[in-house]
Design a protein around this motif. Structure first.
Motif, PDB file in Angstrom:
ATOM      1  N   LYS A 288      -8.353   1.182   8.738  1.00 34.25           N
ATOM      2  CA  LYS A 288      -9.315   0.258   8.106  1.00 34.25           C
ATOM      3  C   LYS A 288      -8.628  -0.581   7.041  1.00 34.25           C
ATOM      4  O   LYS A 288      -8.919  -1.776   6.873  1.00 34.25           O
ATOM      5  N   ARG A 289      -7.719   0.022   6.325  1.00 31.68           N
ATOM      6  CA  ARG A 289      -6.990  -0.725   5.289  1.00 31.68           C
ATOM      7  C   ARG A 289      -6.134  -1.820   5.924  1.00 31.68           C
ATOM      8  O   ARG A 289      -5.990  -2.913   5.381  1.00 31.68           O
TER       9      ARG A 289
ATOM     10  N   GLU B 108      -8.476  -4.699   6.812  1.00 32.95           N
ATOM     11  CA  GLU B 108      -8.819  -5.480   5.609  1.00 32.95           C
ATOM     12  C   GLU B 108      -7.660  -6.401   5.229  1.00 32.95           C
ATOM     13  O   GLU B 108      -7.848  -7.554   4.856  1.00 32.95           O
ATOM     14  N   PHE B 109      -6.465  -5.875   5.334  1.00 29.04           N
ATOM     15  CA  PHE B 109      -5.272  -6.658   4.960  1.00 29.04           C
ATOM     16  C   PHE B 109      -5.072  -7.837   5.909  1.00 29.04           C
ATOM     17  O   PHE B 109      -4.798  -8.961   5.482  1.00 29.04           O
TER      18      PHE B 109
ATOM     19  N   THR C 103       0.801  -1.227   0.000  1.00 33.45           N
ATOM     20  CA  THR C 103       0.000   0.000   0.000  1.00 33.45           C
ATOM     21  C   THR C 103       0.833   1.276   0.000  1.00 33.45           C
ATOM     22  O   THR C 103       0.321   2.348  -0.270  1.00 33.45           O
TER      23      THR C 103
ATOM     24  N   GLU D  85      -8.719   5.919   8.409  1.00 34.18           N
ATOM     25  CA  GLU D  85      -8.853   5.321   7.076  1.00 34.18           C
ATOM     26  C   GLU D  85      -7.716   4.339   6.820  1.00 34.18           C
ATOM     27  O   GLU D  85      -7.936   3.240   6.311  1.00 34.18           O
ATOM     28  N   ASN D  86      -6.523   4.721   7.173  1.00 36.29           N
ATOM     29  CA  ASN D  86      -5.390   3.807   7.011  1.00 36.29           C
ATOM     30  C   ASN D  86      -5.560   2.588   7.916  1.00 36.29           C
ATOM     31  O   ASN D  86      -5.211   1.464   7.547  1.00 36.29           O
TER      32      ASN D  86
END
Lengths: 518, 333, 247
Positions: B267-268, B271-272, B50, B264-265
């Motif tokens: 949340k990423r 997900e990862f 990312t 926001e980061n």
């Protein structure tokens, strides 16, 4: 006129303000919490076993250090010892290798034996810290007036001279060394943690980590605080108005009487050097069986390596500058003449870094201080609170060796107080600056307990990385990362040695590396 | 010379202050209690994929999980952390109950029993509480089969376990408290202490001491035993209480922190971590974690979820019990 | 530079060191302060230089109050040069750097050429030009004395204080330096405990014993002093061997 005087002293006042802001707030927190104390609360904590273990660790460490350092000191401190610089370099190794690595090497040696316990912990710490009393003993021996020995030679034999003349003359240095070892050992977190020993410092760390209760943590630390306060008072008396550490190790100085014949000296030296100094390194590095692992570990640990170098170098530089300004001011304003003031200034140094870190978290973890607490500057505050009292004392000692007439001559040459400090005093403090820079650098690089509690997210020093890796037991990775740690310790000194060599070759040989060019 | 020193100092301070702050929008702070040696490669993988810099805080063995949990509690008014990756579940629930977490709608499937119905936390890649024995010291036919054998006099001074105040051991204690009741648990620990059970600094230390033969057996986690076996240690894993209460099954959990500086980061990252790729990597890493979200075969030597009798506990209850049980355990230990 | 001292008192803790010292010196005058060890000679010099503050008294330099209970002009602004007993040459600086440091740090900046000119003038006068690149520790005692003198005089001070600077020298060298002192065109206070120096300098002498000025005058005038302490001291010095001090 008064305004001009204050202007000259501004930099010293600024340094003193830094010193007060960094060093004393944790002490004030400790005192405030102690005042809220209830006796029943302490009794309920269950401190007997940890307290007993801590005392065993520290006492064993001090005694063993003395057993190693006194004979070595009598060898290296004698006039016939021709290679003093070599011994400085070799004996830096135990100070450079972090104590938990030394502990790990010795534990792995006795792999089948259930070795451990506070006695073993004390022995390990003595192997790490013995150069400290050794350097002090050699400093003391090199200052002895040779006529004292010569007059005794007429009537006493060798052993009598050593026991009745030489050793009594250096007892303050021996006592100072023992106290320092005691303090370092009782406040060391990493080795008891690796060995799984329940002592005051591990209990303090675990307790705070579980309950985050400041008051309870300080109550746990009370026995340690009392011991540290007493020892810092004693230390202050011993080193008061006495030259603390000197590196004047020219071959022409030293004692005449030696305890060993020449060949025995060599054997003793080789055994000590191999067993104590080189063994941890050898046992660690033999784990590295392939260069591929080394390369992968280097790549993974590069960020930590970089953080370590930048943080420790800049921290050491900043704290050394504060030490020089404060040390000069304290010496010239005669702070050290007052025993109580002496003890108060030295007291924060004697406290464990874990306790200091707990107090620092309590004070600085606020929105208004986020620029400090959320950045690596918080580490500099931690290191400063722990080591500034000691380094200021060392610099004051160096300042005391500069005749005050040098500064007065400068004032009469129309220099301001600050310019006298800048052009006359600072260049003469070159060796003192190097000493404290190095001391802070080595101590901060291997500091674990307190650093773990305050280190901001995303920052990782090599020491913490290795300490964490030790628990997973992959010795290859630990050994490879340890090489990086040792490199990080050697890089600044190599740089300074190269600089010194260049200056010597250019003919600037009056001893200071801070001389201005014409 | 002085000018050079001062220049270096100023540049370093600049770097520490400002350089550290450059690109703050492209970073995320993760607190993880999974061993650094396993979690760091996963986080580095996220960074690579990312371009978001991960500022990780790893846990130390001596104060596993509890150290980070209490740090999160202490920082709740001014959180520094975005994502908490816990190597167990109960403390995550404790944080939820204290209002430290923030709900997040994961884009994938919800796994019943391993994900929070209120979406405050999600589980992945699990471990079990197991018995580790030294093959040279313990004959297989006479090896311990239940954790109750900790108080068996034939094992006096021969058993070790991690401090029951931290990490998965604390979770295990809370689970036993739920099944047996608090009084029985306290009695059990007192008897264990009388039987000279050694409490050491972490599950990996248990494995190491058993492997060295200092103790005959101990209680630890599957990942510690598995990594030891891979390294050639003379140890073996036994699933305890398969005829009784069963084995405690502990998933990793991930959650978003309330008031996180980079949500926001964060949340990423979640997900990862909940992706198939991560669960596969964790199962294939030296820790041999057991996949629970995706159909991935565990490595040889690690049992499948379906093959284990799992201890029947309600993790939400365990979280409530922890606060009651821990101080009582501390007074015994 | 004129110097005027009025009722200067100094004590260290409870121990009095100087008692009501009154002294006045005209511009260009040479005064020798004579006294036994521990009589307060060095302390008096240090007070005049501004390196210590008296407990009581007033110092006036060239009509300006340098020191009284309310005012203290710091040493760097008193236009005074001093040579210390141990010379206090800075060991980490060359002879050139020792001499030029004061010139480089003046408030009114001087350019390098002018600095060099002034330094060379002074070093030529004292015959130490060939030592400019050397460090003080590599010089002989006599050479160091010259460097100390050059450093003190390069700033053209109005008052020069000398604190037993030649006590370690042999007679010939001392003789030479005392001649040099006499030739200087500035107000000088020279402190000594040796008879030879007084006779050689033949200047006004102030006799300081136990912190008090017991007598002041030319060497031959001291004989007529009424102070018994002064007489005892002078007798010990065998200043006037043939004179009878019993009257």
């Amino acid at each position: 006129m008064k305004r001009k005087r204050y202007k000259s002293w501004t930099i010293f006042l600024a340094a003193f303000t830094f010193f007060l802001i960094i060093v004393f707030p944790p002490v004030i927190v400790v005192i405030i919490e102690l005042l809220k104390l209830k006796a029943s609360s302490i009794l309920s904590i269950g401190l007997v076993e940890p307290y007993k273990n801590s005392l065993i660790i520290a006492s064993t460490s001090s005694l063993f250090s003395l057993m190693i350092s006194l004979p070595l000191g009598l060898i290296f401190g004698s006039r016939s010892f021709r290679h003093p610089y070599l011994f400085i370099v070799i004996l830096l190794i135990p100070l450079i290798v972090p104590p938990y690595l030394t502990a790990k090497s010795w534990i792995d040696l006795f792999v089948k034996t259930p070795i451990g316990g506070p006695l073993f912990c004390g022995v390990i710490l003595s192997l790490c810290y013995f150069p400290i009393p050794l350097y002090l003993i050699v400093s003391g021996l090199r200052r002895i007036d040779s006529e004292l020995e010569e007059s005794a030679l007429l009537i006493l034999n060798r052993w009598q001279i050593l026991t009745k003349i030489t050793i009594p003359l250096i007892y303050p240095y021996i006592a100072t060394g023992l106290i320092l070892i005691f303090l370092f050992s009782i406040t060391n977190y990493s080795v008891p943690s690796i060995l799984g020993i329940k002592c005051l410092i591990t209990k303090l760390y675990s307790d705070f980590s579980i309950f985050h209760n400041l008051s309870k943590s300080i109550w746990i630390a009370i026995p340690m605080i009392i011991i540290c306060l007493f020892l810092s008072y004693l230390l202050g008396i011993l080193i008061m108005e006495r030259e603390f550490i000197s590196f004047d190790i020219s071959p022409s100085k030293g004692i005449m009487v030696s305890i060993f014949e020449n060949h025995k000296k060599v054997v003793y030296g080789i055994v000590i050097i191999f067993l104590i100094i080189l063994f941890p390194l050898i046992s660690l590095f033999k784990e590295i069986t392939s260069l591929k692992i080394l390369a992968i570990t280097f790549k993974d640990s590069l960020r930590s390596f970089f953080h370590t170098i930048v943080l420790s170098t800049s921290g050491s530089l900043f704290l050394s500058i504060i030490s020089i300004c404060c040390g000069y001011m304290f010496q010239r304003k005669k702070f050290w003449k007052n025993r109580l003031l002496n003890a108060i200034i030295l007291f924060p140094f004697s406290l464990p870094s874990v306790l200091l870190a707990i107090c620092i978290t309590h004070i600085w973890n606020r929105a208004i201080f986020s620029i400090l607490y959320d950045t690596p500057l918080i580490l500099i505050i931690l290191w400063g609170s722990k080591y500034l009292p000691l380094t200021i004392r060392i610099i004051s000692d160096h300042v005391s060796q500069i005749p005050v007439e040098f500064e007065e001559a400068g004032l009469l040459s129309h220099l301001t107080q600050f310019k006298v400090f800048r052009h006359i005093v600072c260049p003469l403090l070159g060796s003192g600056f190097l000493l404290i820079f190095w001391l802070i650098y080595i101590l901060t690089i291997s500091e674990v307990g307190g650093t773990l509690l305050v280190i901001p997210p995303g920052i990782e020093t090599l020491s913490i990385r290795i300490f964490n890796l030790l628990h997973y037991g992959d010795l290859k990775v630990v050994a490879s990362t340890s090489i990086m740690l040792i490199l990080s310790l050697l890089i600044p000194i190599s740089f300074l040695l190269i600089l010194k060599t260049i200056q010597t070759l250019k003919g600037k040989d009056s001893g200071s590396i801070f001389r201005k060019d014409k | 010379m002085e000018k050079k020193c001062l220049s270096f100092l100023l540049i370093s301070l600049f770097f520490i202050f400002v350089g550290d702050g450059i690109g703050k929008e492209k970073e995320v702070v993760v607190y993880t209690s999974l061993d650094q040696i396993y979690s760091e490669p996963i986080l580095r993988g996220f960074e690579k994929e990312t371009g978001i810099k991960v500022r990780a805080v790893y846990d130390i063995e001596a104060t596993k999980t509890i150290g980070l949990v209490n740090r999160l509690i202490a920082e709740r008014k001014r959180p520094r952390c975005d994502v908490f990756w816990n190597n167990e579940i109960v403390n995550t629930i404790r944080l939820k109950k204290r209002g430290i977490l923030s709900p997040y709608n994961f884009k994938g499937n919800i796994i019943k029993g391993f994900d929070d119905p209120d979406r405050y936390w999600y589980g992945f890649a699990a471990r079990c509480r197991v018995i580790v024995i030294n093959k040279e010291k313990v004959v297989k036919s006479r090896s311990p089969r239940s954790i109750l054998e900790v108080i068996d006099k034939r094992w006096k001074k021969k058993v070790c376990m991690a401090y029951p105040l931290f990490g998965t051991t604390a979770t295990h204690m809370a689970a036993l408290a739920e099944i047996w009741g608090i009084d029985r648990l306290i009695n059990f620990l007192k008897l264990a202490k009388e039987n000279k059970v050694s409490f050491v600094d972490g599950n990996s230390v248990v494995r190491d001491k058993v492997a060295k033969g200092i103790y005959c057996w101990g209680i630890t986690d599957t990942d510690d035993v598995y990594s030891g076996i891979q390294r050639g240690m003379p140890i073996e894993m036994i699933m305890p209480d398969q005829d009784g209460i069963g084995t405690l099954f502990i998933p990793n959990t991930v959650s978003l922190i309330k008031g996180a500086p980079h949500p926001e980061n964060g949340k990423r990252v979640i997900e990862f971590l909940l992706s198939r790729q991560t669960e596969w990597r964790l199962s294939r890493s030296g820790s041999g974690q057991i996949p629970i979200r995706y159909k991935i075969e565990p490595v040889k030597g690690i049992p499948r979820l379906d093959d284990i009798k799992v201890m029947a506990v309600d993790f939400e209850n365990l979280a409530d019990l922890m606060d009651t049980v821990l101080p009582q355990i501390e007074s015994i230990i | 530079m004129d110097l005027y001292l009025e009722k200067i008192n100094k004590r260290y803790g409870k121990t009095p060191v100087l008692n009501d010292i009154n002294l006045s010196l005209k511009d260009g005058e040479l005064l020798t302060i004579l006294g036994p060890s521990g009589s307060g000679k060095t302390t008096l010099l240090r007070i005049i230089a501004g390196l210590e503050r008296p407990n009581k008294g007033k110092i006036v330099i060239s009509g300006q109050i340098a020191n009284n209970p309310d005012i203290l002009i710091p040493p760097q602004r008193r236009d005074i040069g001093m040579i210390f007993q141990n010379l206090a040459l800075w060991p980490h600086m060359t002879v050139y750097e020792n001499i030029s440091l004061g010139l480089r740090n003046r408030k009114k900046k001087i350019n390098n050429n002018d600095i060099n000119k002034i330094v060379f003038q002074v070093v030529e006068r004292f015959g130490i030009k060939r030592y400019l690149d050397r460090y003080p520790t590599t010089l002989s005692m006599g050479e160091r004395q010259r460097v100390a003198l050059a450093r003190a005089l390069v700033l053209d001070p109005g008052l020069l204080l000398l604190d037993e600077p030649f006590s370690h020298l042999d007679w010939n060298l001392k003789d030479e330096f005392l001649d040099l002192i006499k030739s200087l065109n500035t107000t000088i206070i020279y402190v000594t405990h040796q008879v030879f120096d007084i006779l050689r300098l033949n200047s006004k002498v102030a006799l300081l014993i136990d912190g008090k000025l017991e007598a002041i005058g030319k060497p031959e005038e001291l004989i007529n002093t009424t102070s018994s302490k002064a007489k005892d001291f002078l007798r010990c010095l065998s200043l006037y061997k043939d004179r009878n001090f019993n009257s």
